[in-house]
Design a protein around this motif. Structure first.
Motif, PDB file in Angstrom:
ATOM      1  N   CYS A  98       0.795  -1.218   0.074  1.00  0.00           N
ATOM      2  CA  CYS A  98       0.051   0.164   0.335  1.00  0.00           C
ATOM      3  C   CYS A  98       0.784   1.282   0.118  1.00  0.00           C
ATOM      4  N   ALA A  99       2.068   1.203   0.692  1.00  0.00           N
ATOM      5  CA  ALA A  99       3.117   2.622   0.789  1.00  0.00           C
ATOM      6  C   ALA A  99       3.580   2.483  -0.256  1.00  0.00           C
ATOM      7  N   ASN A 100       3.507   1.270  -1.777  1.00  0.00           N
ATOM      8  CA  ASN A 100       4.536   1.542  -2.550  1.00  0.00           C
ATOM      9  C   ASN A 100       3.514   2.578  -4.236  1.00  0.00           C
ATOM     10  N   ARG A 101       2.028   2.578  -3.376  1.00  0.00           N
ATOM     11  CA  ARG A 101       1.199   3.368  -4.323  1.00  0.00           C
ATOM     12  C   ARG A 101       1.125   4.645  -3.916  1.00  0.00           C
ATOM     13  N   ASP A 102       1.564   5.394  -3.399  1.00  0.00           N
ATOM     14  CA  ASP A 102       1.807   6.721  -2.436  1.00  0.00           C
ATOM     15  C   ASP A 102       2.611   7.270  -3.829  1.00  0.00           C
ATOM     16  N   ASP A 103       0.958   8.200  -3.720  1.00  0.00           N
ATOM     17  CA  ASP A 103       2.161   8.891  -5.346  1.00  0.00           C
ATOM     18  C   ASP A 103       2.453  10.567  -4.731  1.00  0.00           C
ATOM     19  N   THR A 104       2.829   9.945  -3.952  1.00  0.00           N
ATOM     20  CA  THR A 104       3.970  11.457  -3.410  1.00  0.00           C
ATOM     21  C   THR A 104       5.056  11.209  -3.708  1.00  0.00           C
ATOM     22  N   ASP A 105       6.574  12.586  -3.269  1.00  0.00           N
ATOM     23  CA  ASP A 105       7.272  11.930  -3.958  1.00  0.00           C
ATOM     24  C   ASP A 105       8.315  11.237  -2.920  1.00  0.00           C
ATOM     25  N   TYR A 106       7.726  11.361  -1.663  1.00  0.00           N
ATOM     26  CA  TYR A 106       8.748  10.685  -1.039  1.00  0.00           C
ATOM     27  C   TYR A 106       8.065   8.774  -1.019  1.00  0.00           C
ATOM     28  N   VAL A 107       8.760   7.709  -1.688  1.00  0.00           N
ATOM     29  CA  VAL A 107       8.924   6.118  -1.277  1.00  0.00           C
ATOM     30  C   VAL A 107       9.502   6.178  -1.436  1.00  0.00           C
ATOM     31  N   LEU A 108      10.889   5.067  -0.411  1.00  0.00           N
ATOM     32  CA  LEU A 108      11.254   4.718  -0.070  1.00  0.00           C
ATOM     33  C   LEU A 108      11.422   3.545  -1.463  1.00  0.00           C
ATOM     34  N   LYS A 109      13.103   3.225  -1.708  1.00  0.00           N
ATOM     35  CA  LYS A 109      13.393   2.332  -2.708  1.00  0.00           C
ATOM     36  C   LYS A 109      13.935   1.165  -1.501  1.00  0.00           C
ATOM     37  N   SER A 110      13.916   0.131  -2.043  1.00  0.00           N
ATOM     38  CA  SER A 110      14.053  -1.209  -0.901  1.00  0.00           C
ATOM     39  C   SER A 110      15.401  -0.800  -0.559  1.00  0.00           C
ATOM     40  N   VAL A 111      15.618  -1.738   1.270  1.00  0.00           N
ATOM     41  CA  VAL A 111      16.758  -1.551   1.982  1.00  0.00           C
ATOM     42  C   VAL A 111      17.848  -2.254   0.481  1.00  0.00           C
ATOM     43  N   ASP A 112      18.025  -3.034  -0.070  1.00  0.00           N
ATOM     44  CA  ASP A 112      18.794  -3.661  -0.258  1.00  0.00           C
ATOM     45  C   ASP A 112      19.552  -2.047  -1.687  1.00  0.00           C
ATOM     46  N   ASP A 113      18.461  -1.221  -2.055  1.00  0.00           N
ATOM     47  CA  ASP A 113      19.442  -0.244  -2.520  1.00  0.00           C
ATOM     48  C   ASP A 113      19.780   1.140  -1.682  1.00  0.00           C
ATOM     49  N   TRP A 114      20.143   1.298  -0.441  1.00  0.00           N
ATOM     50  CA  TRP A 114      20.444   2.191   0.013  1.00  0.00           C
ATOM     51  C   TRP A 114      21.416   2.521   0.294  1.00  0.00           C
ATOM     52  N   HIS A 115      22.149   3.338   0.372  1.00  0.00           N
ATOM     53  CA  HIS A 115      24.028   3.413   0.807  1.00  0.00           C
ATOM     54  C   HIS A 115      24.220   2.945   2.303  1.00  0.00           C
ATOM     55  N   ALA A 116      25.496   2.355   2.541  1.00  0.00           N
ATOM     56  CA  ALA A 116      25.969   1.637   3.680  1.00  0.00           C
ATOM     57  C   ALA A 116      25.827   2.044   5.143  1.00  0.00           C
ATOM     58  N   GLY A 117      26.013   3.811   4.548  1.00  0.00           N
ATOM     59  CA  GLY A 117      25.703   4.573   6.133  1.00  0.00           C
ATOM     60  C   GLY A 117      24.338   4.769   6.169  1.00  0.00           C
ATOM     61  N   LYS A 118      23.761   4.350   5.154  1.00  0.00           N
ATOM     62  CA  LYS A 118      22.210   4.621   5.914  1.00  0.00           C
ATOM     63  C   LYS A 118      21.556   3.100   7.028  1.00  0.00           C
ATOM     64  N   VAL A 119      22.078   2.501   5.445  1.00  0.00           N
ATOM     65  CA  VAL A 119      21.344   0.354   6.558  1.00  0.00           C
ATOM     66  C   VAL A 119      22.524   0.939   8.518  1.00  0.00           C
ATOM     67  N   ARG A 120      23.532   0.899   8.462  1.00  0.00           N
ATOM     68  CA  ARG A 120      24.079   0.626   9.353  1.00  0.00           C
ATOM     69  C   ARG A 120      23.695   2.152  10.683  1.00  0.00           C
ATOM     70  N   GLY A 121      23.220   3.206   9.896  1.00  0.00           N
ATOM     71  CA  GLY A 121      22.238   4.143  10.761  1.00  0.00           C
ATOM     72  C   GLY A 121      20.547   4.305  11.527  1.00  0.00           C
ATOM     73  N   ILE A 122      20.416   3.224  10.474  1.00  0.00           N
ATOM     74  CA  ILE A 122      18.771   2.514  11.033  1.00  0.00           C
ATOM     75  C   ILE A 122      18.765   1.004  11.436  1.00  0.00           C
ATOM     76  N   ARG A 123      20.358   0.783  11.756  1.00  0.00           N
ATOM     77  CA  ARG A 123      19.922  -0.650  12.150  1.00  0.00           C
ATOM     78  C   ARG A 123      20.923  -0.305  13.492  1.00  0.00           C
TER      79      ARG A 123
END
Length: 161
Positions: free
Chosen positions: A57-82
């Protein structure tokens, strides 16, 4: 088959804390989440959602703020959320906070007013929700306005046999 359902505990400050199992996570096996709105007068509700339905349902949001999958995040973003979600931290993160609407599905039946689909927008916690699903959480709590809770439950809620 859905993984074990999150359960709640009580934090030292007396507020409930949801424990969400992470079966595919190598750094820790669960996260702790608390409510965004703890005052009962805020008219918000906690809903247990199916992670895949919520993100669909979130992927249907047509605003400009739908994130890509975690596999596409840069390493710093993944480390930060972890690090942010690490249950060893003294600070307990808030659960995702969402809104949900329904729109006509983009199809012939939708144009006829028969088929509808849910659209979830994150007010806060989109990174958390996507990371939880990536780490194997199939069920987790989100907070939503009371007037939208039934729609969220019907479209993204956990269906148990």
């Amino acid at each position: 088959m859905l993984s074990p359902e999150p359960h709640s505990e009580v934090a030292t400050d007396g507020d409930p804390v949801w424990i969400v199992p992470l079966p595919r996570h190598s750094h820790y096996d669960h996260v702790r989440l608390k409510r965004v709105f703890v005052d009962d007068g805020t008219r918000h509700q906690v809903v247990m959602v199916d992670a895949s339905k919520l993100l669909q349902c979130a992927n249907r949001d047509d605003t400009d703020y739908v994130l890509k999958s975690v596999d596409d995040w840069h390493a710093g973003k993944v480390r930060g959320i972890r690090e942010f979600l690490d249950p060893d931290n003294a600070r307990i993160p808030e659960m995702p906070y969402v809104t949900i609407t329904q729109r006509k599905r983009r199809s012939l039946m939708g144009w006829l007013g028969i088929e509808h689909e849910g659209v979830v927008a994150f007010r806060n916690g989109q990174h958390r929700a996507r990371y939880l699903a990536y780490a194997g959480a199939e069920i987790f709590p989100v907070e939503v306005a009371e007037r939208e809770a039934e729609l969220l439950i019907s479209l993204c809620g956990v269906n148990r046999p």
